[in-house]
Every structure is written in C-alpha cells, then in structure tokens.
Design a protein around this motif. Structure first.
Motif, PDB file in Angstrom:
ATOM      1  N   LEU A   1       0.888  -1.231   0.057  1.00 37.57           N
ATOM      2  CA  LEU A   1       0.075  -0.125  -0.058  1.00 37.57           C
ATOM      3  C   LEU A   1       0.923   1.404  -0.026  1.00 37.57           C
ATOM      4  N   THR A   2       1.834   1.004   0.716  1.00 35.51           N
ATOM      5  CA  THR A   2       2.970   2.266   0.710  1.00 35.51           C
ATOM      6  C   THR A   2       3.370   2.741  -0.416  1.00 35.51           C
ATOM      7  N   ALA A   3       4.034   1.450  -1.084  1.00 32.83           N
ATOM      8  CA  ALA A   3       4.499   1.543  -2.563  1.00 32.83           C
ATOM      9  C   ALA A   3       3.690   2.153  -3.739  1.00 32.83           C
ATOM     10  N   LEU A   4       2.327   1.674  -3.496  1.00 30.56           N
ATOM     11  CA  LEU A   4       1.416   2.344  -4.333  1.00 30.56           C
ATOM     12  C   LEU A   4       1.054   3.813  -4.168  1.00 30.56           C
ATOM     13  N   LYS A   5       1.541   4.384  -2.851  1.00 32.44           N
ATOM     14  CA  LYS A   5       1.426   5.902  -2.689  1.00 32.44           C
ATOM     15  C   LYS A   5       2.537   6.509  -3.392  1.00 32.44           C
ATOM     16  N   VAL A   6       3.792   5.909  -3.317  1.00 34.48           N
ATOM     17  CA  VAL A   6       5.123   6.228  -3.841  1.00 34.48           C
ATOM     18  C   VAL A   6       4.812   6.273  -5.582  1.00 34.48           C
ATOM     19  N   LEU A   7       4.342   5.243  -5.805  1.00 32.15           N
ATOM     20  CA  LEU A   7       4.228   5.156  -7.441  1.00 32.15           C
ATOM     21  C   LEU A   7       3.086   6.202  -7.836  1.00 32.15           C
ATOM     22  N   ALA A   8       2.267   6.590  -7.079  1.00 30.00           N
ATOM     23  CA  ALA A   8       1.258   7.480  -7.300  1.00 30.00           C
ATOM     24  C   ALA A   8       1.850   8.976  -7.183  1.00 30.00           C
ATOM     25  N   GLY A   9       3.159   9.185  -6.658  1.00 29.34           N
ATOM     26  CA  GLY A   9       3.550  10.531  -6.697  1.00 29.34           C
ATOM     27  C   GLY A   9       3.729  11.215  -5.472  1.00 29.34           C
ATOM     28  N   GLU A  10       3.445  10.501  -4.168  1.00 28.37           N
ATOM     29  CA  GLU A  10       3.344  11.146  -2.850  1.00 28.37           C
ATOM     30  C   GLU A  10       4.917  10.927  -2.456  1.00 28.37           C
ATOM     31  N   SER A  11       5.244  12.171  -1.970  1.00 30.79           N
ATOM     32  CA  SER A  11       6.507  12.181  -1.503  1.00 30.79           C
ATOM     33  C   SER A  11       6.771  11.427  -0.016  1.00 30.79           C
ATOM     34  N   THR A  12       8.001  10.723  -0.089  1.00 36.34           N
ATOM     35  CA  THR A  12       8.295   9.802   0.778  1.00 36.34           C
ATOM     36  C   THR A  12       9.043  10.942   2.115  1.00 36.34           C
ATOM     37  N   ALA A  13       9.412  12.025   1.721  1.00 40.54           N
ATOM     38  CA  ALA A  13       9.888  12.662   2.801  1.00 40.54           C
ATOM     39  C   ALA A  13       8.709  13.367   3.539  1.00 40.54           C
ATOM     40  N   THR A  14       7.364  13.233   3.242  1.00 39.41           N
ATOM     41  CA  THR A  14       6.233  13.660   4.121  1.00 39.41           C
ATOM     42  C   THR A  14       5.405  12.434   4.692  1.00 39.41           C
ATOM     43  N   MET A  15       5.681  11.345   4.159  1.00 39.97           N
ATOM     44  CA  MET A  15       5.057  10.049   4.932  1.00 39.97           C
ATOM     45  C   MET A  15       5.430   9.981   6.137  1.00 39.97           C
ATOM     46  N   PRO A  16       4.301   9.672   7.140  1.00 43.28           N
ATOM     47  CA  PRO A  16       4.646   9.340   8.569  1.00 43.28           C
ATOM     48  C   PRO A  16       5.185   7.770   8.315  1.00 43.28           C
ATOM     49  N   ILE A  17       6.186   7.613   9.486  1.00 37.07           N
ATOM     50  CA  ILE A  17       6.599   6.014   9.765  1.00 37.07           C
ATOM     51  C   ILE A  17       5.362   5.276  10.136  1.00 37.07           C
ATOM     52  N   GLU A  18       5.427   3.986   9.544  1.00 31.74           N
ATOM     53  CA  GLU A  18       4.200   3.269   9.756  1.00 31.74           C
ATOM     54  C   GLU A  18       4.756   1.935  10.666  1.00 31.74           C
ATOM     55  N   TYR A  19       4.033   1.399  11.376  1.00 30.93           N
ATOM     56  CA  TYR A  19       4.321   0.213  12.009  1.00 30.93           C
ATOM     57  C   TYR A  19       3.315  -1.041  11.834  1.00 30.93           C
ATOM     58  N   ALA A  20       3.772  -2.182  12.303  1.00 31.06           N
ATOM     59  CA  ALA A  20       2.759  -2.970  12.127  1.00 31.06           C
ATOM     60  C   ALA A  20       1.617  -2.904  12.973  1.00 31.06           C
ATOM     61  N   SER A  21       0.379  -3.164  12.482  1.00 29.70           N
ATOM     62  CA  SER A  21      -0.698  -2.677  13.080  1.00 29.70           C
ATOM     63  C   SER A  21      -1.454  -3.514  14.194  1.00 29.70           C
ATOM     64  N   GLN A  22      -1.031  -4.823  14.263  1.00 29.85           N
ATOM     65  CA  GLN A  22      -1.298  -5.762  15.221  1.00 29.85           C
ATOM     66  C   GLN A  22      -0.304  -6.840  15.359  1.00 29.85           C
ATOM     67  N   ALA A  23      -0.388  -7.363  16.549  1.00 26.03           N
ATOM     68  CA  ALA A  23       0.312  -8.760  16.723  1.00 26.03           C
ATOM     69  C   ALA A  23      -0.588  -9.804  16.355  1.00 26.03           C
TER      70      ALA A  23
END
Length: 88
Positions: free
Chosen positions: A43-65
């Motif tokens: 999902l993050t890769a799709l955002k990058v391919l759509a042109g979103e800047s990685t400089a402004t993306m928040p750090i993400e973590y695994a949502s659940q154990a």
C-alpha cells in the motif's frame, strides 16, 4: 532450526521470536504477520508510485500482533537439516 529441534528432544517448551520457528517445533510466538506487513508495504509502494513524497510520509508500524500457536505437527530432524534456514 537446530535450537528449536533440541527443545523437542528435551521436551522443553520454547516461545519463539518468529512464526517460522513455531513450524520448526516451537510452542508459540506472538509477533507480526509477515503477510500483513508485506500488504502494508504494498500500500505504501502504491502511494509512492502515485507520486506521494516519501519525505512527508509518516513512519508506519505493524498494526497488530498475531498469535501463532503450535499445531503439534513438528518436522523430523532429518527434514529440518535440508532447510536453508538451518542454524548450527
């Protein structure tokens, strides 16, 4: 894994750090799902391919154990020795 198999021989329960170690003979693990992590990464890769800047993306973590308990169907030591993940 050599360490996990030795716990089977000694009948010592082992709580592992990865679900693959449970498949090799560990009792259980509580950790991230690598499938879910890969999906989230896609999902993050799709955002990058759509042109979103990685400089402004928040750090993400695994949502659940995920709890991965043993099924009690462990491999034989001879089956483990051919795995690429064998640790001596």
């Amino acid at each position: 894994m050599a360490q996990v198999y030795s716990t089977l021989e000694s009948k010592t329960p082992t709580v592992c750090g990865a679900d693959t170690m449970v498949y090799d003979g560990g009792l259980a693990t509580m950790g991230i799902s690598y499938y879910d992590l890969g999906y989230q990464t896609g999902l993050t890769a799709l955002k990058v391919l759509a042109g979103e800047s990685t400089a402004t993306m928040p750090i993400e973590y695994a949502s659940q154990a995920t709890l991965s308990p043993s099924t009690g169907k462990w491999p034989k030591k001879s089956d483990l020795s051919s795995r690429n993940t064998w640790i001596a």
